[in-house]
Design a protein around this motif. Structure first.
Motif, mmCIF file in Angstrom:
data_model
loop_
_atom_site.group_PDB
_atom_site.id
_atom_site.type_symbol
_atom_site.label_atom_id
_atom_site.label_comp_id
_atom_site.label_asym_id
_atom_site.label_seq_id
_atom_site.Cartn_x
_atom_site.Cartn_y
_atom_site.Cartn_z
ATOM 1 N N ASN A 1 2.659 3.587 -6.957
ATOM 2 C CA ASN A 1 2.867 3.943 -6.175
ATOM 3 C C ASN A 1 4.159 3.892 -5.556
ATOM 4 N N LEU A 2 5.432 3.217 -5.806
ATOM 5 C CA LEU A 2 6.571 2.762 -5.440
ATOM 6 C C LEU A 2 7.116 4.090 -4.513
ATOM 7 N N ILE B 1 10.466 6.513 -2.539
ATOM 8 C CA ILE B 1 11.850 6.308 -3.635
ATOM 9 C C ILE B 1 12.462 5.350 -2.296
ATOM 10 N N GLY B 2 13.639 4.477 -1.877
ATOM 11 C CA GLY B 2 14.219 3.619 -1.434
ATOM 12 C C GLY B 2 13.719 2.606 -1.189
ATOM 13 N N PHE B 3 12.862 2.219 -2.065
ATOM 14 C CA PHE B 3 12.067 0.603 -2.152
ATOM 15 C C PHE B 3 11.815 -0.056 -4.098
ATOM 16 N N GLU B 4 11.905 -1.167 -3.521
ATOM 17 C CA GLU B 4 11.644 -1.935 -4.960
ATOM 18 C C GLU B 4 10.096 -2.937 -4.815
ATOM 19 N N TYR B 5 9.945 -3.421 -5.801
ATOM 20 C CA TYR B 5 8.915 -4.691 -5.613
ATOM 21 C C TYR B 5 9.274 -6.379 -5.030
ATOM 22 N N CYS B 6 8.647 -6.627 -4.744
ATOM 23 C CA CYS B 6 9.140 -7.931 -3.767
ATOM 24 C C CYS B 6 8.269 -9.116 -3.887
ATOM 25 N N ASP B 7 8.196 -9.901 -5.251
ATOM 26 C CA ASP B 7 7.480 -10.829 -5.036
ATOM 27 C C ASP B 7 6.483 -11.281 -4.039
ATOM 28 N N ARG C 1 6.089 -4.060 -1.136
ATOM 29 C CA ARG C 1 7.805 -3.434 -1.177
ATOM 30 C C ARG C 1 8.751 -3.625 -0.332
ATOM 31 N N ILE C 2 10.218 -3.386 -0.059
ATOM 32 C CA ILE C 2 10.731 -4.559 0.279
ATOM 33 C C ILE C 2 11.615 -2.726 -0.264
#
Length: 1535
Positions: free
Chosen positions: A1335-1336, A1338-1344, A1351-1352
């Motif tokens: 459930n990411l 909108i406006g975010f991407e995954y962060c390792d 999320r970032i």
């Protein structure tokens, strides 16, 4: 006169002038005058100093001109004794030498004129004391006047005062050209030297010349402490001057007889007494008001101080000092007088004795003086003062200092000051400011020892530019008890003054002032002088540094030795026995004193009994009643008598047995000196003041001194001391022994003594004298003054009823002896000024009556009596003083001024007219009575300044009228027109008379032109007025002019309003800048009073009497501009309300804020209708045919674009100015609500229409960059603040809003705002943990992250793009921006990329990223890109050359990625080409640029164009046109 002339020629035998009548040692001759009833001249040849030859010479001495044979006989008898005084050498030099029947005087070297036998002549058995004293009078007391032709003439005309023969030393003093100090006892001739020196200088240099050859009298000032001495010296000087002037007069016989008649009339009143209040009546109270006719000036030191006080403008001498003393003791309160008692803040001796001394509770008597260089000595300095120099209290100094501190604290608390405070206050100002007034040439100070050293310091400081200063002092006075004055200190002071003023006067001559000692006494004889010298010797022996050491004083002849009565008892003063004495003293205190009934001794008018103090005086007066004069040592100081009886001086002494230490001064072989205690400062310091008192007491005698002591033990030491030196005669006292000493006086002698005492203000003693003389008139007068003295003294320690009673007694006494002026003064002393005025009126003393009525606030009566006294200026001023009581006085004053216009001085006329105008001005403003005020102004016109005043008043009316019309719209133009027409009348009349126009006049005319321009709606004329007032730095009228310009503009045509919009914005900013300092000033801790004054003038606000209050006229717009009224703090004169200054300034700020807001709001509305500012440039430019197109139709050039952007920012800057008004809460509530929305609208408009890049035809990044770089710091700051607070804040709450994100970063980048960029980076770097990885948002991407899924914001990619560019990491920047652009394209709807503006910002980012790819290509940087791409973003960073470079493979991959993103966005937007036309065209242009820079992509570009051409509808003709072009260069060129 003829015989005297023949005597002077030396032809004695020729004219038979040497008929010898006595031949003892020196022949005495007689001349009998024919036909003169036996008149004879008695003369001899003598020897003495001649001022004519400045040497000792033979001279003729005239002993008498008389027909009285008995008088001649007595003179001849006395001359037998006189001649015995001469030395043998003297007898030789008076012998005559006959040469050809002419006797010529012989001249000799300096010789003593007479011998001064110490113990010879007065002990002669053949000469009694009375004869000896007569000889003393002939030889010493008599004065001889040199015979001259001028003397003849002056005598004939009635002159009777002349400069007499002086000694050689006196002649040296009189002719001394420099400053000098003359020291001598009373009778040594010091005052004579002062006067003779002054009259000689006056006559020799009567007329001085300036450098311009203008003549004026030499200006001399004589200063002394005693009013009586000042009067006597002035009188004597005037007589000497008159006699001298008579000698040079040329008059006819008619004039001669008329002059003699007047002189005889004057001589009738010649014996009048000098009364209090007679002195200095016609002398001004300021040195600035002195004129030549006031000189020579004779004043007391008190008058001198008052003149300085007025000259320097000193109102209050009280100086606050801090003392750690509790001065609020409830048991020791000062007696508070009722308001009707006229009191003074000055602490004189009586005030100190009665009001301060009892509170100090001590028995000390301080004698320390003051140091002119310090305010007062510290305790440590006081302790360290020389004990030898100041022996009194040397071992009680801490106690004394405690008393001093308490006195100073009490004095400060009560607001009192003493003579030292007064002198110090004046001295402080004198050191800073020169005296001014007429230049003074010579200063004479007599009896200088009566002053403190600090007083003399002040005199020297004030007169540091005079030619010289003469000071004379009495050693007998300065060694009196309580005095610390020393002539050594004075000489040092005068020496330093001369050295200092040499520098001031730019002279190289170092003048050391001379010091003269006069030791020959012409009044007393050696018998008394030697006794006095023995007392001085004791002081020198025991207290060597406490007095000046001078030569012994002596006389030319001896005299009776002082008598010490051995075994004296009180009963010896009467004929009664001791048992009867007490009864006598209590029986009928007012008993008659005559020869038959008086059981007591009756002393004469020139005899006095001196006692120690008031207590002893009261006791003795009870004993002898009015048998003679009884005085204390203090009262007798400064006076002289033939005979003095010193009564119980040692018996009542505080020293008691300490007098025995005197015996230690005797020879060791003397039996009386054995067993005497050694002198000690600590034990015997009391003798310092005792010996000084003794010296004063014994030196009061001129002829005889008798010492009577009841206590043998206390008086024995001094008696033995004097007896051992042969200075006294011991006489056994017995019954009636003292009665032989008393010498009855004639009535005229008592009358003369009474006059002397009266003039010395010793009224109680004067009463006794006048009673004995039978002069009832003078007795009543002395009694009246005595009652007044009692009344004044009672103000310090009596209740109100007692004070009034005492003054009423004095008033009735003065009325009885016809002294209405003094009676009136007594009324004034108890605050009954009306009654004082009534007395003056009864006696036709109108001027004095008027002044009393003034004090009683009876201004109408005061004005009327001033008018009767023909004191028109004072009358006018009296009516002016009535202004506060009743406005009717303004009418009275106006009528009076017009009636006596020619008789009132110009200064007074202007002064009162000013107050009248102020009243009518205020009344006019308060009640609208402008016509009445203008008429009064018109009547009072007297000069050019009055014309200016009426113009200023009319301009004031115009200003108020204009303010009301502009600010609150409550006035009409007809009123303004009316008063401008009145102004025009005065201007036309005045300009025809003006030869030269002043700047003030030009200012008035220009303000008049301003209001006429306002009436005529002449905006160009108003502009000229603005420029004029700006050049003249007239802020108030400059503000009015700008305000009027802004008021006129909206009344012009729409075209004029639009064309002048830029001017409007400038003038609005100008007005704001003028008002801003005041708006900020009201909240500053350190306010600028000038700024406040400027804006008070703008709004016609006036200062009230209180600096914290202001007056606002009722018609002022400040009272109507705000719904909340100003709270007033009280009523003022002329019915104007009084307001707190802070409230007034706040209301001015609110009024300014409201006006500025209204003008800005109107400019905002007008600005929105002006395409130049609020609309985009139409793409059809000037060929647009759409009827409703609201865009700006103009052919674009960089200049046009620059003007558009500059004007837009000017409009935006103006909107920002509302911030200050908004934050300070100066706007109305409804206005405040509009401010933030207004500013945001124009900020958004700036970005949308002007700053955002759109196309090469309608945008110029270079121009945008230039304008942004030149923004003011305040505008730039506020613009950035909106981006931070509005857009960045909005983005923080929603990171998926890419439209706001791109706009925000776009503005930060354009303004080079690194802080904003860094803040964006920090916000985008925040990571949050994902609870559900699938459930990411909108406006975010995954962060390792090793700790799980996080999320970032995708916006981090955008922030990294700029972050990497900052450090020249271009490839990393491209990689991050590629991800951001791809995400934006793929999720355009979800990230709020829907508007043309949002897509335009994205395209700008794509253009920039593509340009960076080509910039780091492996080949040379010859890529084909418009500079605008780099300007838009890249100017912030220094990235040229760019390293590292791409390799070929990565480079092609990056180009392909850019191509693909452009293709995706084109396919997305092509179907909505109408909405995104400009964006599509920019993408097409970007594709062509890719093809131009990388040839491998040319085929793909054209293939894409064909594909897109098929998808574009026929309505998009412009897009099809560009897609069909075969020439890439043409396509680029036309984009």
């Amino acid at each position: 006169m003829k015989k005297l002339g023949q005597l002077s020629l030396g032809e004695w035998d020729t004219h038979e002038l040497r008929r010898t009548v006595q031949t003892h040692t020196i022949p005495v001759y007689e001349i009998e005058l024919p036909d003169s009833d036996g008149l004879k001249i008695l003369w001899q040849v003598d020897y003495g100093f001649s001022i004519r030859s400045d040497s000792f010479t033979q001279l003729v001495k005239i002993w008498a001109v008389t027909a009285n044979k008995e008088q001649i006989h007595k003179i001849l008898e006395n001359l037998l004794i006189v001649h015995q005084v001469y030395t043998s050498k003297h007898l030789r030099v008076v012998q005559q030498e006959d040469i050809n029947n002419v006797i010529l005087p012989m001249t000799f070297e300096d010789e003593e004129e007479t011998e001064s036998p110490e113990n010879g002549l007065h002990n002669s058995l053949t000469i009694d004391d009375d004869r000896l004293l007569k000889v003393h009078k002939m030889l010493v007391t008599n004065k001889f006047v040199p015979l001259s032709r001028n003397l003849y003439k002056s005598l004939a005309l009635g002159g009777f005062n002349f400069t007499f023969q002086v000694s050689k030393k006196e002649y040296e003093i009189i002719n001394n050209p420099t400053s000098a100090i003359i020291i001598g006892r009373s009778g040594t001739g010091k005052t004579t030297c002062i006067i003779f020196r002054q009259i000689a200088s006056y006559l020799n240099r009567r007329f001085c010349k300036t450098s311009n050859d203008k003549t004026f009298n030499i200006r001399q000032i004589f200063i002394t402490l005693s009013p009586n001495l000042c009067h006597r010296v002035n009188e004597y000087f005037n007589k000497l001057r008159e006699s001298a002037m008579l000698a040079g007069k040329k008059i006819s016989m008619t004039q001669f007889y008329e002059y003699r008649r007047k002189k005889e009339e004057e001589e009738v009143d010649g014996d009048s007494m000098f009364e209090e209040g007679n002195e200095e009546d016609d002398i001004p109270n300021s040195f600035h008001e002195l004129a030549d006719h006031h000189f020579p000036l004779f004043i007391t030191y008190d008058k001198f101080s008052r003149m300085l006080q007025e000259t320097y403008g000193i109102k209050n001498f009280t100086k606050q000092r801090n003392f750690d003393i509790d001065i609020h003791d409830k048991e020791e309160k000062f007696y508070q007088k009722s308001s009707f008692i006229k009191t003074t803040n000055f602490v004189d001796y009586n005030v100190f004795r009665k009001r301060y001394w009892p509170r100090l509770i001590c028995k000390f008597d301080c004698e320390l003086g003051s140091n002119p260089e310090v305010n007062f000595l510290s305790r440590e300095d006081y302790r360290s003062i020389s004990i030898k120099k100041y022996p009194v209290f040397s071992y009680d100094r801490d106690k004394i200092y405690d008393l001093f501190e308490k006195y100073e604290a009490e004095k400060t608390r009560n607001g009192h000051y003493d003579s030292i405070d007064r002198t110090k206050a004046i001295l402080r100002l004198a050191k800073k400011t020169a005296l001014g007034g007429p230049h003074i040439h010579e200063v004479y100070i007599d009896e200088c020892q009566d002053n403190q050293i600090v007083d003399l310091t002040l005199i020297l400081k004030v007169f540091d530019r005079v030619n010289n200063i003469f000071l004379a002092g009495d050693i007998a006075q300065c060694i009196a008890r309580g005095s610390s004055f020393r002539f050594e200190d004075l000489h040092a002071l005068l020496y330093n003054w001369e050295r200092t003023r040499v520098k001031i006067n730019h002279s190289n001559i170092d003048i050391n002032p001379n010091r003269f000692e006069l030791d020959i006494n012409y009044r007393s004889h050696n018998g008394i002088l030697q006794l006095a010298s023995s007392v001085i010797k004791l002081i020198w022996d025991f207290f060597p540094n406490s007095i000046d050491k001078l030569s012994h004083e002596h006389s030319k002849i001896g005299g009776p030795q002082p008598i010490f009565f051995n075994g004296f008892q009180r009963k010896h003063l009467t004929d009664r026995k001791e048992s009867e004495l007490d009864d006598v003293c209590t029986y009928n205190k007012q008993r008659r004193i005559d020869d038959d009934e008086n059981p007591l001794i009756e002393f004469g008018a020139d005899q006095v009994i001196i006692v120690r103090d008031d207590k002893a005086k009261d006791q003795l007066k009870k004993l002898i009643n009015k048998a003679g004069l009884v005085m204390t040592v203090f009262e007798a100081k400064g006076m002289e008598f033939n005979d003095v009886l010193l009564y119980n001086f040692f018996t009542d002494s505080l020293a008691c047995r300490k007098w025995r230490v005197i015996l230690s001064a005797l020879n060791e072989n003397n039996e009386n000196s054995k067993g005497v205690q050694t002198f000690s400062h600590e034990k015997h310091y009391v003798l310092s003041s005792e010996l000084k008192n003794l010296y004063v007491a014994v030196t009061r005698a001129r002829q005889r001194l008798w010492i009577c002591e009841e206590n043998v033990e206390y008086s024995k030491p001094i008696r033995e001391y004097w007896e051992s030196r042969g200075l006294i005669k011991i006489v056994e006292s017995k019954d009636k022994i003292v009665s032989n000493l008393a010498k009855k006086s004639e009535s005229y002698e008592w009358n003369q003594r009474g006059k002397i005492l009266f003039e010395e203000r010793q009224y109680e003693q004067a009463i006794i004298c006048f009673e004995k003389s039978g002069n009832e008139e003078r007795r009543k007068l002395a009694n009246a003054y005595y009652l007044q003295q009692i009344a004044k003294d009672s103000t310090n320690d009596s209740d109100d009823n007692t004070i009034k009673f005492n003054f009423f007694n004095a008033i009735n006494a003065f009325k009885e002896c016809s002294r209405p002026g003094q009676a009136a003064l007594c009324y004034q002393d108890i605050g009954m000024y009306k009654e004082a005025g009534d007395i003056y009126v009864e006696n036709n003393m109108f001027e004095s009556a008027a002044r009393s009525y003034l004090e009683a606030n009876m201004w109408h009566e005061a004005g009327g009596y001033f008018e009767k006294a023909k004191k028109y200026d004072d009358a006018a001023l009296a009516y002016k003083d009535g202004f506060l009581k009743d406005s009717l006085f303004y009418e009275i004053a106006t009528e009076f001024m017009l009636k006596y216009k020619q008789k009132i001085s110009k200064k007074t006329y202007c002064y009162i007219a000013h107050y009248i105008k102020i009243y009518y001005h205020a009344t006019a403003i308060s009640y609208g009575k402008f016509e009445e005020a203008v008429e009064v102004y018109k009547k009072l016109i007297n000069n050019y300044e009055d014309i200016k005043e009426i113009l200023e008043f009319l301009l004031y009316i115009c200003r108020i009228n204009t303010l009301n019309e502009i600010m609150v719209s409550i006035a009409d133009s007809s009123t303004l027109q009316h008063y401008l027409s009145k102004m025009n009348e005065f201007i036309v009349k005045m300009e025809s008379q003006l030869i030269r126009k002043s700047e003030k006049w030009n200012d008035l005319i220009e303000e008049y032109n301003l209001y006429t321009a306002y009436l005529d709606k002449d905006i160009n004329k108003t502009y000229e007025c603005i420029q004029y007032f700006r050049r003249r730095k007239k802020l108030a009228t400059e503000f009015h002019a700008v305000n009027i310009w802004l008021q006129i503009l909206p009344q012009l045509s729409e075209i004029q309003i639009k064309n002048r919009h830029r001017e409007r914005l400038h003038y609005l900013l100008w007005m704001y800048e003028l008002a801003l300092p005041f708006i900020k000033n009201i909240s500053d801790k350190k306010r600028d009073s000038q700024i406040e004054k400027n804006f008070e003038d703008i709004f016609c606000v006036k200062e009230a009497n209180d600096l914290q209050k202001r007056q606002i006229p009722f018609s002022n717009p400040l009272l109507h501009v705000h719904k909340n009224s100003i709270e007033y703090v009280g009523e003022a004169m002329n019915n104007q309300r009084i307001y707190n200054v802070n409230n007034v300034h706040l209301r001015i700020s609110q009024c300014l804020a409201s006006r500025i807001f209204e003008l800005i709001w109107d400019a905002n509305k007008k600005g929105r209708d002006i395409p130049d500012i609020s609309s985009q440039i139409c793409y059809e430019f000037t060929s647009c045919e759409k009827p409703n197109c609201l865009n700006h139709h103009v052919i674009t050039t960089p200049s046009i674009l620059h003007k558009r952007l500059e004007l837009a920012f000017l409009q935006y800057t103006l909107m920002l100015k509302l911030d200050v008004l908004y934050r300070r809460r100066l706007l109305k509530e409804e206005q405040s609500k509009e401010v933030l929305g207004l500013q945001r609208w124009w900020a958004e408009r700036l970005v949308k229409v002007h700053i955002r890049y759109q196309s090469p035809q309608i945008s110029c990044p270079e121009v945008t960059c230039m304008v942004l770089a030149n923004l003011s710091s305040s505008t730039r700051k506020e613009f950035i603040e909106i981006a931070r607070k509005r857009w960045l804040y909005e983005l923080n709450n929603n990171v998926s809003n890419f439209e706001v994100m791109l706009k925000c970063m776009f503005i930060f980048q354009q303004l080079k705002e690194e802080w904003g960029i860094n803040t964006f980076y920090r916000e985008m770097s925040k990571t949050t943990k994902l609870l559900n990885p699938n459930n990411l948002p909108i406006g975010f991407e995954y962060c390792d992250d090793q700790n799980g899924y996080h999320r970032i914001p995708v916006g981090k990619r955008l922030s990294l793009f700029f972050h990497h560019l900052k450090f020249d990491h271009v490839i990393e920047a491209i990689l991050n921006i590629k991800v951001f652009i791809q995400y934006a394209i793929s999720k355009n709807q979800k990230v709020n990329l829907v508007t043309s503006d949002a897509f335009g910002d994205l395209v700008s980012l794509m253009e920039f990223a593509t340009s960076l790819i080509f910039a780091v290509s492996p080949r040379c940087c010859d890529f084909f890109l418009p500079r605008s791409y780099l300007v838009n973003y890249f100017d912030t960073y220094s990235a040229v050359p760019l390293f590292p470079k791409y390799d070929r493979k990565d480079y092609l991959t990056a180009v392909k990625n850019s191509f693909d993103q452009v293709q995706q966005l084109l396919e997305l937007l092509i179907c909505k080409e109408r909405l995104y036309l400009l964006v599509i065209l920019r993408l097409i242009r970007l594709l062509i640029l890719i093809g131009l820079n990388e040839s491998t992509f040319i085929t793909r570009v054209f293939s894409l164009f064909k594909y897109l051409n098929n998808k574009v509808s026929f309505s998009s003709a412009k897009i099809k046109k560009y897609l069909k072009q075969k020439s890439k260069e043409y396509t680029i060129k036309n984009f």
